[in-house]
Design a protein around this motif. Structure first.
Motif, PDB file in Angstrom:
ATOM      1  N   VAL A 207      23.342  -0.614  10.915  1.00 35.54           N
ATOM      2  CA  VAL A 207      21.758  -0.797  10.582  1.00 35.54           C
ATOM      3  C   VAL A 207      21.423  -1.982  11.353  1.00 35.54           C
ATOM      4  O   VAL A 207      21.623  -3.124  11.051  1.00 35.54           O
ATOM      5  N   VAL A 208      20.379  -1.970  12.032  1.00 38.23           N
ATOM      6  CA  VAL A 208      19.701  -3.147  12.660  1.00 38.23           C
ATOM      7  C   VAL A 208      18.099  -2.989  12.055  1.00 38.23           C
ATOM      8  O   VAL A 208      17.466  -1.948  12.233  1.00 38.23           O
ATOM      9  N   TYR A 209      18.080  -4.124  11.225  1.00 39.57           N
ATOM     10  CA  TYR A 209      16.505  -4.344  10.839  1.00 39.57           C
ATOM     11  C   TYR A 209      15.707  -5.022  11.531  1.00 39.57           C
ATOM     12  O   TYR A 209      16.202  -6.116  11.826  1.00 39.57           O
ATOM     13  N   VAL A 210      14.349  -4.827  11.903  1.00 40.12           N
ATOM     14  CA  VAL A 210      13.690  -5.442  12.714  1.00 40.12           C
ATOM     15  C   VAL A 210      12.032  -5.707  11.818  1.00 40.12           C
ATOM     16  O   VAL A 210      11.707  -4.722  11.413  1.00 40.12           O
ATOM     17  N   ASP A 211      11.758  -6.895  11.823  1.00 38.01           N
ATOM     18  CA  ASP A 211      10.448  -7.236  11.429  1.00 38.01           C
ATOM     19  C   ASP A 211       9.862  -8.540  12.105  1.00 38.01           C
ATOM     20  O   ASP A 211      10.612  -9.326  12.779  1.00 38.01           O
TER      21      ASP A 211
ATOM     22  N   ASP B 186       7.899 -10.492  10.729  1.00 34.01           N
ATOM     23  CA  ASP B 186       7.377 -11.516   9.823  1.00 34.01           C
ATOM     24  C   ASP B 186       8.675 -12.429   9.440  1.00 34.01           C
ATOM     25  O   ASP B 186       9.626 -11.986   8.933  1.00 34.01           O
ATOM     26  N   PRO B 187       8.433 -13.727   9.743  1.00 28.58           N
ATOM     27  CA  PRO B 187       9.751 -14.494   9.645  1.00 28.58           C
ATOM     28  C   PRO B 187      10.103 -14.757   8.412  1.00 28.58           C
ATOM     29  O   PRO B 187      11.653 -14.789   8.100  1.00 28.58           O
ATOM     30  N   ASN B 188       9.457 -14.501   7.281  1.00 28.38           N
ATOM     31  CA  ASN B 188       9.597 -14.722   5.740  1.00 28.38           C
ATOM     32  C   ASN B 188      10.505 -13.444   5.382  1.00 28.38           C
ATOM     33  O   ASN B 188      11.524 -13.581   4.849  1.00 28.38           O
ATOM     34  N   VAL B 189      10.040 -12.269   5.936  1.00 27.51           N
ATOM     35  CA  VAL B 189      10.638 -11.124   5.715  1.00 27.51           C
ATOM     36  C   VAL B 189      12.115 -11.024   6.166  1.00 27.51           C
ATOM     37  O   VAL B 189      13.086 -10.929   5.493  1.00 27.51           O
ATOM     38  N   CYS B 190      12.256 -11.764   7.525  1.00 31.45           N
ATOM     39  CA  CYS B 190      13.559 -11.861   8.069  1.00 31.45           C
ATOM     40  C   CYS B 190      14.436 -12.658   7.269  1.00 31.45           C
ATOM     41  O   CYS B 190      15.585 -12.520   7.118  1.00 31.45           O
ATOM     42  N   ALA B 191      13.954 -13.930   6.984  1.00 35.54           N
ATOM     43  CA  ALA B 191      14.845 -14.877   6.035  1.00 35.54           C
ATOM     44  C   ALA B 191      15.316 -14.171   4.916  1.00 35.54           C
ATOM     45  O   ALA B 191      16.394 -14.164   4.834  1.00 35.54           O
ATOM     46  N   HIS B 192      14.528 -13.382   4.312  1.00 33.64           N
ATOM     47  CA  HIS B 192      14.698 -12.779   2.934  1.00 33.64           C
ATOM     48  C   HIS B 192      15.847 -11.503   3.405  1.00 33.64           C
ATOM     49  O   HIS B 192      17.180 -11.444   2.711  1.00 33.64           O
TER      50      HIS B 192
ATOM     51  N   ALA C 126      22.492  -6.072  10.913  1.00 34.98           N
ATOM     52  CA  ALA C 126      21.916  -7.149  11.409  1.00 34.98           C
ATOM     53  C   ALA C 126      20.407  -7.326  11.349  1.00 34.98           C
ATOM     54  O   ALA C 126      19.852  -6.294  11.234  1.00 34.98           O
ATOM     55  N   VAL C 127      19.768  -8.362  11.406  1.00 35.28           N
ATOM     56  CA  VAL C 127      18.277  -8.702  11.233  1.00 35.28           C
ATOM     57  C   VAL C 127      17.851  -9.202  12.490  1.00 35.28           C
ATOM     58  O   VAL C 127      18.330 -10.181  13.193  1.00 35.28           O
ATOM     59  N   VAL C 128      16.662  -8.673  13.094  1.00 34.10           N
ATOM     60  CA  VAL C 128      16.216  -8.906  14.471  1.00 34.10           C
ATOM     61  C   VAL C 128      14.729  -9.311  14.281  1.00 34.10           C
ATOM     62  O   VAL C 128      13.950  -8.566  13.676  1.00 34.10           O
ATOM     63  N   GLU C 129      14.237 -10.569  14.338  1.00 29.54           N
ATOM     64  CA  GLU C 129      12.921 -10.938  14.258  1.00 29.54           C
ATOM     65  C   GLU C 129      12.208 -10.419  15.578  1.00 29.54           C
ATOM     66  O   GLU C 129      12.365 -11.117  16.683  1.00 29.54           O
ATOM     67  N   GLU C 130      11.440  -9.333  15.582  1.00 32.59           N
ATOM     68  CA  GLU C 130      10.689  -8.945  16.936  1.00 32.59           C
ATOM     69  C   GLU C 130       9.660  -7.838  16.152  1.00 32.59           C
ATOM     70  O   GLU C 130       9.176  -7.901  15.185  1.00 32.59           O
TER      71      GLU C 130
ATOM     72  N   LEU D 279       7.074  -4.375  16.799  1.00 32.20           N
ATOM     73  CA  LEU D 279       6.941  -3.248  17.307  1.00 32.20           C
ATOM     74  C   LEU D 279       6.287  -2.965  18.465  1.00 32.20           C
ATOM     75  O   LEU D 279       6.472  -2.202  19.352  1.00 32.20           O
ATOM     76  N   ARG D 280       5.127  -3.987  18.711  1.00 28.34           N
ATOM     77  CA  ARG D 280       4.526  -3.776  20.095  1.00 28.34           C
ATOM     78  C   ARG D 280       5.200  -4.345  21.075  1.00 28.34           C
ATOM     79  O   ARG D 280       4.788  -4.458  22.329  1.00 28.34           O
ATOM     80  N   ARG D 281       6.660  -4.889  20.994  1.00 32.98           N
ATOM     81  CA  ARG D 281       7.401  -5.140  22.102  1.00 32.98           C
ATOM     82  C   ARG D 281       8.697  -4.451  22.084  1.00 32.98           C
ATOM     83  O   ARG D 281       9.626  -5.049  21.675  1.00 32.98           O
ATOM     84  N   PRO D 282       8.584  -3.138  22.335  1.00 32.50           N
ATOM     85  CA  PRO D 282       9.567  -2.051  22.038  1.00 32.50           C
ATOM     86  C   PRO D 282      10.908  -2.505  22.962  1.00 32.50           C
ATOM     87  O   PRO D 282      12.023  -2.387  22.527  1.00 32.50           O
ATOM     88  N   GLU D 283      10.433  -2.799  24.182  1.00 30.65           N
ATOM     89  CA  GLU D 283      11.726  -3.202  25.170  1.00 30.65           C
ATOM     90  C   GLU D 283      12.473  -4.556  24.643  1.00 30.65           C
ATOM     91  O   GLU D 283      13.817  -4.239  24.657  1.00 30.65           O
ATOM     92  N   GLU D 284      11.881  -5.513  24.117  1.00 29.72           N
ATOM     93  CA  GLU D 284      12.530  -6.631  23.554  1.00 29.72           C
ATOM     94  C   GLU D 284      13.617  -6.211  22.398  1.00 29.72           C
ATOM     95  O   GLU D 284      14.667  -6.646  22.266  1.00 29.72           O
ATOM     96  N   ILE D 285      12.871  -5.089  21.502  1.00 30.66           N
ATOM     97  CA  ILE D 285      13.773  -4.777  20.435  1.00 30.66           C
ATOM     98  C   ILE D 285      15.048  -4.215  21.027  1.00 30.66           C
ATOM     99  O   ILE D 285      16.130  -4.373  20.608  1.00 30.66           O
ATOM    100  N   LEU D 286      14.594  -3.042  21.991  1.00 26.31           N
ATOM    101  CA  LEU D 286      15.807  -2.357  22.496  1.00 26.31           C
ATOM    102  C   LEU D 286      16.931  -3.323  23.436  1.00 26.31           C
ATOM    103  O   LEU D 286      18.126  -3.191  23.274  1.00 26.31           O
ATOM    104  N   ALA D 287      16.423  -4.369  23.937  1.00 27.53           N
ATOM    105  CA  ALA D 287      17.376  -5.174  24.673  1.00 27.53           C
ATOM    106  C   ALA D 287      17.892  -6.593  23.963  1.00 27.53           C
ATOM    107  O   ALA D 287      18.901  -7.167  24.352  1.00 27.53           O
ATOM    108  N   HIS D 288      17.435  -6.622  22.536  1.00 28.16           N
ATOM    109  CA  HIS D 288      17.968  -7.523  21.600  1.00 28.16           C
ATOM    110  C   HIS D 288      19.640  -7.726  21.592  1.00 28.16           C
ATOM    111  O   HIS D 288      20.072  -6.543  21.436  1.00 28.16           O
ATOM    112  N   PRO D 289      20.261  -8.718  21.856  1.00 31.42           N
ATOM    113  CA  PRO D 289      21.625  -8.855  21.707  1.00 31.42           C
ATOM    114  C   PRO D 289      22.251  -8.084  20.324  1.00 31.42           C
ATOM    115  O   PRO D 289      23.210  -7.275  20.312  1.00 31.42           O
TER     116      PRO D 289
END
Ligand SMILES: C[S@@+](CC[C@H](N)C(=O)[O-])C[C@H]1O[C@@H](n2cnc3c(N)ncnc32)[C@H](O)[C@@H]1O
Length: 266
Positions: free
Chosen positions: A95-99, A101-107, A120-124, A126-136
């Protein structure tokens, strides 16, 4: 504390947390939740049913053998988060969680990512879907040659048309292989605007003063998010119907305010 952390501005993740009876919220968030509940006394029930909808969606999709989930717009950790539901069905699911909001990601990092081998948690954004997909971290846990499930629940109505959320969903679904699934939920206000315009204005005003104004859409525009996908029963339906098919307490004018769908890429 993350930058731009202002507890005096109601925050959509914390308003939702307050609505669900959570503890990760401040006075401004609780006031906003109270104002929403004044105009819509069933709002807390709806919030709980929405989580039940997510549970049903994840179980349904896991039943088709899906073992990897990309949850965009995760929200603050609550009970029965996506990886917990998925792991009950199939331990070891990724499961990869993406949000955004930095506060949401910290929690989320503190409470959700307790097993880095599967979560994993990714701070990204939705308006940058390519970056979500490419994130390590996405690439580490999601194999795009295998079917996956993308969840975008209670998020799309916070993205205005000017930011083209339909493009974002298109990019995400194009990256999925056949047999993958998309789970969405979305607010529509046509009925409430017609039958209770004052209540609708108050509700919209609450979000206008939050960190993310709301942009409800009409049903055809919500259906466009599902273009090219096959919907599972009961289709694009009120989340109450998904959560509790036999429930009879939902008033007619509420039936169509919060819609959800689970759809499969053929
Ligand atoms: C109401 S919560 C929904 C949480 C969870 N998906 C659910 O349905 O229970 C909305 C979440 O979406 C996040 N969000 C809003 N706009 C976003 C964007 N453009 N990109 C990523 N996350 C976003 C917010 O920070 C918040 O945590």
């Amino acid at each position: 504390m993350p930058p731009n952390f202002d507890t005096s501005v109601p925050n959509i993740a914390r308003i939702y947390d307050a609505m669900l009876g959570g503890k990760d919220n401040f006075a401004a968030d609780r006031d906003a939740a109270d104002r929403l509940t004044e105009v819509e006394p069933l709002a807390p029930l709806y919030a709980r049913q929405h989580r039940e909808f997510i549970g049903r969606a994840v179980r349904l999709v896991a039943g088709y053998g899906i073992r990897q989930f990309l949850d965009v717009g995760t929200g603050l950790p609550t009970m029965d988060n996506v990886h917990q539901i998925a792991h009950r069905q199939a331990p070891g699911s990724h499961v990869v969680y993406v949000d955004n909001d930095p506060n949401v990601c910290a929690h989320a990092r503190a409470l959700l990512a307790d097993d880095p081998g599967t979560v994993a948690v990714v701070e990204e954004d939705l308006r940058r879907p390519e970056e979500i997909l490419a994130h390590p971290e996405t690439r580490r846990l999601i194999d795009f040659d295998e079917p996956l499930c993308v969840l975008v629940t209670a998020v799309l109505h916070f993205v205005p048309d000017a930011d083209d959320p339909h493009r974002s969903i298109r990019v995400l679904t194009e990256a999925m292989c056949p047999g993958s699934h998309l789970v969405i939920s979305h607010i529509t206000d046509e009925e409430v605007r017609r039958t209770r315009p004052d209540d609708n204005r108050t509700g919209m005003d609450v979000f206008a003063k939050s960190n993310a104004p709301m942009h409800p859409r009409n049903v055809p525009d919500i259906e466009r998010f599902l273009d090219g996908l096959d919907r599972h029963e009961p289709g694009l339906a009120c989340i109450s119907e998904w959560a509790a098919p036999n429930l009879s307490v939902i008033r007619d004018d509420l039936r169509d305010t919060w819609l959800g769908a689970v759809a499969r890429k053929p």
